[in-house]
Design a protein around this motif. Structure first.
Motif, PDB file in Angstrom:
ATOM      1  N   ASP B 123     -22.771  93.027  33.613  1.00 51.79           N
ATOM      2  CA  ASP B 123     -22.622  94.429  33.508  1.00 51.79           C
ATOM      3  C   ASP B 123     -23.115  95.285  34.916  1.00 51.79           C
ATOM      4  O   ASP B 123     -24.200  95.420  35.341  1.00 51.79           O
ATOM      5  CB  ASP B 123     -23.750  95.074  32.638  1.00 51.79           C
ATOM      6  N   MET B 124     -21.987  95.562  35.504  1.00 48.73           N
ATOM      7  CA  MET B 124     -22.149  96.126  36.968  1.00 48.73           C
ATOM      8  C   MET B 124     -22.491  97.723  36.943  1.00 48.73           C
ATOM      9  O   MET B 124     -22.938  98.236  38.110  1.00 48.73           O
ATOM     10  CB  MET B 124     -20.932  96.115  37.846  1.00 48.73           C
ATOM     11  N   GLU B 125     -22.633  98.256  35.815  1.00 45.98           N
ATOM     12  CA  GLU B 125     -22.850  99.654  35.604  1.00 45.98           C
ATOM     13  C   GLU B 125     -24.184 100.203  36.275  1.00 45.98           C
ATOM     14  O   GLU B 125     -24.189 101.176  36.999  1.00 45.98           O
ATOM     15  CB  GLU B 125     -22.905 100.047  34.209  1.00 45.98           C
ATOM     16  N   PRO B 126     -25.481  99.308  35.953  1.00 51.17           N
ATOM     17  CA  PRO B 126     -26.636  99.848  36.659  1.00 51.17           C
ATOM     18  C   PRO B 126     -26.342 100.047  38.153  1.00 51.17           C
ATOM     19  O   PRO B 126     -26.924 100.784  39.035  1.00 51.17           O
ATOM     20  CB  PRO B 126     -27.708  98.805  36.224  1.00 51.17           C
ATOM     21  N   PHE B 127     -25.849  99.001  38.631  1.00 54.91           N
ATOM     22  CA  PHE B 127     -25.421  98.935  40.194  1.00 54.91           C
ATOM     23  C   PHE B 127     -24.707 100.124  40.777  1.00 54.91           C
ATOM     24  O   PHE B 127     -25.029 100.637  41.689  1.00 54.91           O
ATOM     25  CB  PHE B 127     -24.741  97.639  40.402  1.00 54.91           C
ATOM     26  N   PHE B 128     -23.577 100.510  39.877  1.00 52.62           N
ATOM     27  CA  PHE B 128     -22.780 101.655  40.446  1.00 52.62           C
ATOM     28  C   PHE B 128     -23.363 102.917  40.129  1.00 52.62           C
ATOM     29  O   PHE B 128     -22.933 103.912  40.785  1.00 52.62           O
ATOM     30  CB  PHE B 128     -21.505 101.394  39.588  1.00 52.62           C
ATOM     31  N   GLN B 129     -24.232 102.889  39.045  1.00 52.22           N
ATOM     32  CA  GLN B 129     -25.197 104.155  38.905  1.00 52.22           C
ATOM     33  C   GLN B 129     -25.843 104.537  40.144  1.00 52.22           C
ATOM     34  O   GLN B 129     -26.010 105.696  40.614  1.00 52.22           O
ATOM     35  CB  GLN B 129     -25.745 104.059  37.439  1.00 52.22           C
TER      36      GLN B 129
END
Lengths: 161, 254
Positions: B123-129
């Motif tokens: 899940d890349m979302e924390p990275f993009f956040q």
């Protein structure tokens, strides 16, 4: 070209699952910056303080064989060594406390464990800093036993009184 | 880590590519079937020109279609196929098999520190956040737009040239031991992309970005382990960029 209205939700635009939002710890302070600067400045100073301390205690004069109560008592009769040891105590304790605090942050996953370790760490640090400071300033170099005789190994200046 | 491949002259026809067998040991995670991750190995016949990605393709296309990983361009630009190859973060499309020790199994895992969803997919979302929060876009005086170009000298451009190369593959952030234990840390990639705008003299949002990165979870978490610099497939001097952002925050506040 079709005139059909495309209505595709743009991915990741403003519609962010709350679980991804940063748990923002009030960031307006410079606390982390000052901690970082303190570590960078106290490190090199401690290197000098500690190695001169080791050299003067273990290498000069009789070296490690001359290390006794009298040597420490004699050193603390001089304001230079009082200030030296006081600086070393404070810098080393604060530097070490910040460092160990970082390690605790790294290796604890539960909040309760972390808070427990941190409280123990801070209490221990404060106790050592307070005790150490007290000892450096209230040290009695010429201690006598119950009969009023100077203790063995007392620094030489005690005998001249 | 890498060993040089000695070309053997076993083939008579010049120009033919050597082939060899290689064992790929892949960390699988199939939440539909197994709660825990497990290792699975395949031995495949590969050529001297093949990359780790080609071996994964061969497995997926010919041996086990359930193997799951991301890749788009397959040429080191899109940044989709960052993974942990023999314990270090690399792009699968940029690592030649012949540069690895093929006498031992080659381990392939998902990048660390982000929640694994399936096999190599995280899940890349924390990275993009974190990337979003440093405002990765030009913030400039609106009164003059878009009437003319925003000119910049070559020297001014040089200040942030290195950090423009980021492809957001997350190899750096997921190689950072601080990020592994503290998922809230902004991470090297977000700081690199902030650096790209902070040191751009056309941009006027530098102070806002420095304020964001002066956070508890900002640049001060960095302990200069250089894992990020080693992991970057674009050769960005990541740790240096982070240090420059630290200096900028110090200069602004002191």
């Amino acid at each position: 070209m079709s005139s059909q209205q495309l209505n595709i939700a743009a991915p990741r635009s403003g519609d962010i699952d709350p679980k991804y939002l940063r748990q923002s710890a009030s960031s307006s302070s410079n606390r982390e910056m000052f901690k970082w600067v303190f570590m960078r400045i106290s490190g090199p100073i401690l290197l000098v303080l500690i190695f001169v301390h080791l050299f003067s205690n273990l290498m000069v004069g009789d070296g490690v064989h001359g290390l006794n109560f009298g040597l420490v008592a004699g050193k603390w009769a001089s304001p230079l060594w009082q200030i030296w040891d006081l600086t070393m105590l404070w810098l080393a304790m604060i530097h070490g406390t910040i460092g160990v605090g970082t390690i605790i942050d790294d290796y604890t996953s539960k909040d309760r464990t972390r808070v427990g370790f941190k409280v123990a760490l801070y209490l221990a640090s404060v106790a050592i800093i307070v005790l150490g400071t007290l000892v450096i300033f209230t040290f009695e170099p010429c201690m006598t036993d119950a009969a009023g005789n100077l203790m063995d190994n007392s620094p030489s200046f005690c005998f001249n009184q | 880590m890498t060993t040089t491949f000695e070309p053997t002259s076993t083939t008579d026809d010049a120009g033919a590519v050597d082939s060899f067998t290689v064992t790929m040991q892949v960390r699988r995670y199939q939440p539909e079937f197994h709660e825990e991750g497990y290792w699975e190995s395949w031995t495949v016949e590969m050529h001297g020109t093949d990359r780790v990605l080609d071996a994964l393709h061969k497995i997926k296309w010919e041996l086990d279609g359930s193997l799951t990983f991301r890749r788009s361009c397959a040429h080191g630009i899109c940044g989709s196929d960052a993974m942990r190859i023999n314990g270090v973060n690399r792009l699968a499309c940029k690592v030649l098999l012949k540069d690895l020790d093929t006498s031992k199994p080659i381990t392939v895992e998902a990048i660390k520190g982000l929640p694994v969803e399936k096999d190599m997919i995280v899940d890349m979302e924390p990275f993009f956040q974190s990337y979003r929060e440093i405002m990765p876009f030009l913030i400039a005086d609106e009164s003059q737009e878009p009437t003319r170009e925003r000119l910049q000298s070559a020297e001014a451009r040089e200040a942030f040239d290195d950090t423009t190369k980021c492809i957001l593959c997350a190899a750096c952030t997921s190689s950072c031991p601080v990020f592994w234990t503290d998922g809230q840390y902004f991470g090297p990639a977000a700081i690199v992309n902030a650096h790209r705008f902070i040191f751009d003299d056309r941009d006027e949002g530098g102070d806002m970005r420095l304020e964001v990165l002066n956070d508890k979870e900002g640049v001060w978490r960095c302990r200069t382990t250089f894992n990020c610099t080693d992991a970057c497939p674009r050769g960005i001097q990541v740790t240096k960029a982070i240090a420059e952002v630290k200096q900028a925050i110090l200069a602004r506040n002191i």
